[in-house]
Design a protein around this motif. Structure first.
Motif, PDB file in Angstrom:
ATOM      1  N   ALA A 185       0.829  -1.209   0.000  1.00  0.00           N
ATOM      2  CA  ALA A 185       0.000   0.000   0.000  1.00  0.00           C
ATOM      3  C   ALA A 185       0.864   1.260   0.000  1.00  0.00           C
ATOM      4  O   ALA A 185       0.587   2.222  -0.731  1.00  0.00           O
ATOM      5  CB  ALA A 185      -0.926  -0.013   1.222  1.00  0.00           C
ATOM      6  N   VAL A 186       1.929   1.256   0.808  1.00  0.00           N
ATOM      7  CA  VAL A 186       2.825   2.411   0.848  1.00  0.00           C
ATOM      8  C   VAL A 186       3.530   2.580  -0.494  1.00  0.00           C
ATOM      9  O   VAL A 186       3.678   3.698  -1.010  1.00  0.00           O
ATOM     10  CB  VAL A 186       3.851   2.266   1.994  1.00  0.00           C
ATOM     11  CG1 VAL A 186       4.913   3.358   1.912  1.00  0.00           C
ATOM     12  CG2 VAL A 186       3.159   2.319   3.346  1.00  0.00           C
ATOM     13  N   ALA A 187       3.971   1.456  -1.080  1.00  0.00           N
ATOM     14  CA  ALA A 187       4.625   1.515  -2.396  1.00  0.00           C
ATOM     15  C   ALA A 187       3.688   2.093  -3.445  1.00  0.00           C
ATOM     16  O   ALA A 187       4.080   2.940  -4.265  1.00  0.00           O
ATOM     17  CB  ALA A 187       5.094   0.121  -2.807  1.00  0.00           C
ATOM     18  N   LEU A 188       2.435   1.656  -3.422  1.00  0.00           N
ATOM     19  CA  LEU A 188       1.446   2.173  -4.369  1.00  0.00           C
ATOM     20  C   LEU A 188       1.225   3.671  -4.153  1.00  0.00           C
ATOM     21  O   LEU A 188       1.158   4.452  -5.111  1.00  0.00           O
ATOM     22  CB  LEU A 188       0.125   1.412  -4.211  1.00  0.00           C
ATOM     23  CG  LEU A 188      -1.041   1.899  -5.082  1.00  0.00           C
ATOM     24  CD1 LEU A 188      -0.690   1.765  -6.560  1.00  0.00           C
ATOM     25  CD2 LEU A 188      -2.317   1.123  -4.746  1.00  0.00           C
TER      26      LEU A 188
ATOM     27  N   LEU B 220       3.053   1.290 -11.033  1.00  0.00           N
ATOM     28  CA  LEU B 220       3.418  -0.096 -11.338  1.00  0.00           C
ATOM     29  C   LEU B 220       4.904  -0.355 -11.087  1.00  0.00           C
ATOM     30  O   LEU B 220       5.285  -1.430 -10.605  1.00  0.00           O
ATOM     31  CB  LEU B 220       3.066  -0.413 -12.794  1.00  0.00           C
ATOM     32  CG  LEU B 220       1.565  -0.454 -13.115  1.00  0.00           C
ATOM     33  CD1 LEU B 220       1.349  -0.586 -14.621  1.00  0.00           C
ATOM     34  CD2 LEU B 220       0.885  -1.595 -12.379  1.00  0.00           C
ATOM     35  N   ILE B 221       5.741   0.631 -11.405  1.00  0.00           N
ATOM     36  CA  ILE B 221       7.184   0.462 -11.182  1.00  0.00           C
ATOM     37  C   ILE B 221       7.482   0.287  -9.695  1.00  0.00           C
ATOM     38  O   ILE B 221       8.267  -0.583  -9.295  1.00  0.00           O
ATOM     39  CB  ILE B 221       7.955   1.683 -11.742  1.00  0.00           C
ATOM     40  CG1 ILE B 221       7.965   1.642 -13.274  1.00  0.00           C
ATOM     41  CG2 ILE B 221       9.390   1.712 -11.212  1.00  0.00           C
ATOM     42  CD1 ILE B 221       8.527   2.901 -13.927  1.00  0.00           C
ATOM     43  N   THR B 222       6.870   1.131  -8.852  1.00  0.00           N
ATOM     44  CA  THR B 222       7.119   1.041  -7.411  1.00  0.00           C
ATOM     45  C   THR B 222       6.557  -0.260  -6.852  1.00  0.00           C
ATOM     46  O   THR B 222       7.190  -0.905  -5.991  1.00  0.00           O
ATOM     47  CB  THR B 222       6.497   2.246  -6.685  1.00  0.00           C
ATOM     48  OG1 THR B 222       6.805   3.455  -7.383  1.00  0.00           O
ATOM     49  CG2 THR B 222       7.041   2.357  -5.265  1.00  0.00           C
ATOM     50  N   LEU B 223       5.385  -0.672  -7.329  1.00  0.00           N
ATOM     51  CA  LEU B 223       4.827  -1.962  -6.906  1.00  0.00           C
ATOM     52  C   LEU B 223       5.712  -3.118  -7.374  1.00  0.00           C
ATOM     53  O   LEU B 223       5.906  -4.103  -6.651  1.00  0.00           O
ATOM     54  CB  LEU B 223       3.415  -2.128  -7.465  1.00  0.00           C
ATOM     55  CG  LEU B 223       2.297  -1.442  -6.691  1.00  0.00           C
ATOM     56  CD1 LEU B 223       0.973  -1.596  -7.450  1.00  0.00           C
ATOM     57  CD2 LEU B 223       2.153  -2.044  -5.292  1.00  0.00           C
TER      58      LEU B 223
ATOM     59  N   TYR C 281      13.247  -1.479  -1.371  1.00  0.00           N
ATOM     60  CA  TYR C 281      13.725  -1.158  -0.024  1.00  0.00           C
ATOM     61  C   TYR C 281      12.593  -1.217   1.003  1.00  0.00           C
ATOM     62  O   TYR C 281      12.809  -1.632   2.151  1.00  0.00           O
ATOM     63  CB  TYR C 281      14.368   0.231  -0.023  1.00  0.00           C
ATOM     64  CG  TYR C 281      14.831   0.668   1.350  1.00  0.00           C
ATOM     65  CD1 TYR C 281      16.026   0.185   1.884  1.00  0.00           C
ATOM     66  CD2 TYR C 281      14.068   1.545   2.122  1.00  0.00           C
ATOM     67  CE1 TYR C 281      16.448   0.566   3.146  1.00  0.00           C
ATOM     68  CE2 TYR C 281      14.482   1.929   3.382  1.00  0.00           C
ATOM     69  CZ  TYR C 281      15.669   1.441   3.887  1.00  0.00           C
ATOM     70  OH  TYR C 281      16.079   1.806   5.144  1.00  0.00           O
ATOM     71  N   LEU C 282      11.398  -0.808   0.611  1.00  0.00           N
ATOM     72  CA  LEU C 282      10.262  -0.861   1.542  1.00  0.00           C
ATOM     73  C   LEU C 282      10.033  -2.274   2.064  1.00  0.00           C
ATOM     74  O   LEU C 282       9.600  -2.465   3.209  1.00  0.00           O
ATOM     75  CB  LEU C 282       8.988  -0.356   0.854  1.00  0.00           C
ATOM     76  CG  LEU C 282       8.909   1.162   0.597  1.00  0.00           C
ATOM     77  CD1 LEU C 282       7.711   1.478  -0.289  1.00  0.00           C
ATOM     78  CD2 LEU C 282       8.823   1.940   1.903  1.00  0.00           C
TER      79      LEU C 282
END
Length: 431
Positions: free
Chosen positions: A9-12, A37-40, A101-102
């Protein structure tokens, strides 16, 4: 399971934040959906790597993403006016790494970095407009501050040396960073606001940089012009009033636990000073204000080194006076050091209070004496350099403030005001 959902959720959310800025900027290669999408993708890769202990997956993901971004730029070359830059591409790789990293690192750090990326991308217009306007002196101020804070400070030893074992190079230089930082902030506030807001406010901003320098500059100016007596007097008075506000900021920055003990009497002097400054400002003729001289660059290595040496000497003198002369010796140290630099005596006394060597209920008195001593020095400067018309306005004000400060030293009770108020409130509630 719950922790993994939070990570995703934080990544999104961070991907949406950065993607929103890119979408708004009409970036063709990646927008709000792509960055999300990249962060997910990074977060999912991190979760898989953590689950199976396969850290090499981060490299595989970066290579795959770099290939996709490279192909996108390769295809864009066929456009009539291809916009092939690097910012969006680097941001995409960074957001992938951030998502990874998350999953394996600290959530708070990840959120701060993601927000910083979005902010940097958003501030492109601000940087584009502002940086070309910076002069050589402005760049020098930024670079010197970066050097004293990011290069010199980390390499200094965090150990105590010298007589009385009170000289800590890293601690001393940290005080240099604080003072240079305050002066640089004041300098750039002046650069951005000073010339737009009139001589009065510009003089106050000059006091943020150096009240002594402001006093000297306008004292000299008063002998050259005949029409701005009250305006110049206001600037000298206001700059010194700001110096007391600066003292309060320094105490809070270095010893926030002493706020209830040290700040109230200093705040009373600052308030009286500000009220008188406003009264003088109301009496001045704003239509006859002179052009404000631009202040010198406050961030210079020579100035920083001089302050560090002065601070170290004062620390030694405080330790010597405490050991050999008692409280009367500390008053002498404060009086003499305040003549040259009120910042040094303020910070050294606050640091000494932090170490428990001086009682805060007495420590504020030494800081007050340093501030009043500095005011006495600026009064002498005004008498010797300013016109008689300006001197007749400034000196009585300085004498009033010195009188208020001296009275407070003798009558102010030895209490922590915040604890007293809290205790009285609790007693009232229990009754």
């Amino acid at each position: 399971m719950k922790e993994d959902i939070t990570i995703l959720a934080v990544a999104l959310g961070l991907g949406l934040l950065v993607g929103l800025q890119r979408e708004r900027g009409k970036i063709k290669i990646a927008g709000i959906r792509t960055f999300s999408l990249i962060t997910l993708f990074g977060a999912v890769t991190g979760l898989v790597a953590r689950e199976f202990n396969e850290i090499w997956l981060v490299a595989a993901g970066i290579i795959a993403l770099a290939f996709v971004v490279g192909m996108a730029n390769f295809l864009k070359r066929k456009e009539e006016e291809p916009d092939i830059g690097q910012t969006t591409e680097i941001a995409a790789l960074l957001m992938y790494s951030l998502g990874f990293y998350l999953a394996i690192g600290n959530m708070t750090i990840g959120v701060v970095v993601g927000a910083a990326v979005a902010l940097l991308l958003y501030l492109k217009g601000f940087f584009t407009r502002t940086i070309p306007k910076l002069g050589e002196k402005d760049i020098q101020a930024i670079m010197v501050f970066a050097a004293v804070s990011l290069i010199v400070l980390p390499i200094l030893p965090d150990k105590y040396y010298g007589p009385y074992n009170v000289l800590n190079p890293q601690e001393i230089w940290l005080m240099v960073v604080l003072i240079v930082g305050l002066s640089v902030v004041g300098y750039f506030v002046y650069k951005w606001l000073g010339k737009r807001t009139g001589t009065g406010v510009s003089g106050v901003l000059g006091g943020l940089i150096s009240s002594t320098a402001t006093t000297a500059t306008y004292s000299k100016l008063s002998g050259q012009v005949k029409s701005s007596t009250k305006s110049i007097a206001f600037i000298i008075i206001a700059a010194s009033a700001v110096s007391f506000i600066r003292i309060i900021i320094e105490v809070i920055a270095v010893g926030p636990q002493f706020t209830g003990t040290v700040i109230p009497p200093l705040l009373i002097v600052a308030i009286v000073f500000c009220v008188i400054s406003v009264f003088v400002f109301i009496q001045s003729d704003k239509a006859q204000e002179e052009k404000v001289p631009e202040p010198d660059n406050p961030a210079q290595f020579k100035t920083a080194i001089i302050f560090a040496v002065l601070y170290g000497i004062i620390i030694l003198l405080i330790a010597f006076a405490k050991d050999k002369l008692g409280n009367s010796g500390l008053y002498i140290v404060s009086l003499l050091s305040g003549l040259t630099d009120v910042d040094a005596i303020t910070l050294s006394m606050t640091n000494t209070m932090q170490k428990g060597t001086i009682d805060p209920t007495q420590g504020w008195k030494y800081i007050m004496v340093g501030g009043l001593s500095n005011l006495l020095f600026k009064g002498g400067m005004t008498i010797s350099m300013a016109s008689k018309r300006v001197t007749k306005i400034v000196i009585p004000v300085f004498l009033i403030i010195i009188g208020v400060g001296v009275v407070l030293i003798f009558i102010w009770p030895d209490i922590n005001l915040f604890q007293t108020i809290s205790f009285d409130f609790l007693n009232t509630q229990s009754e």
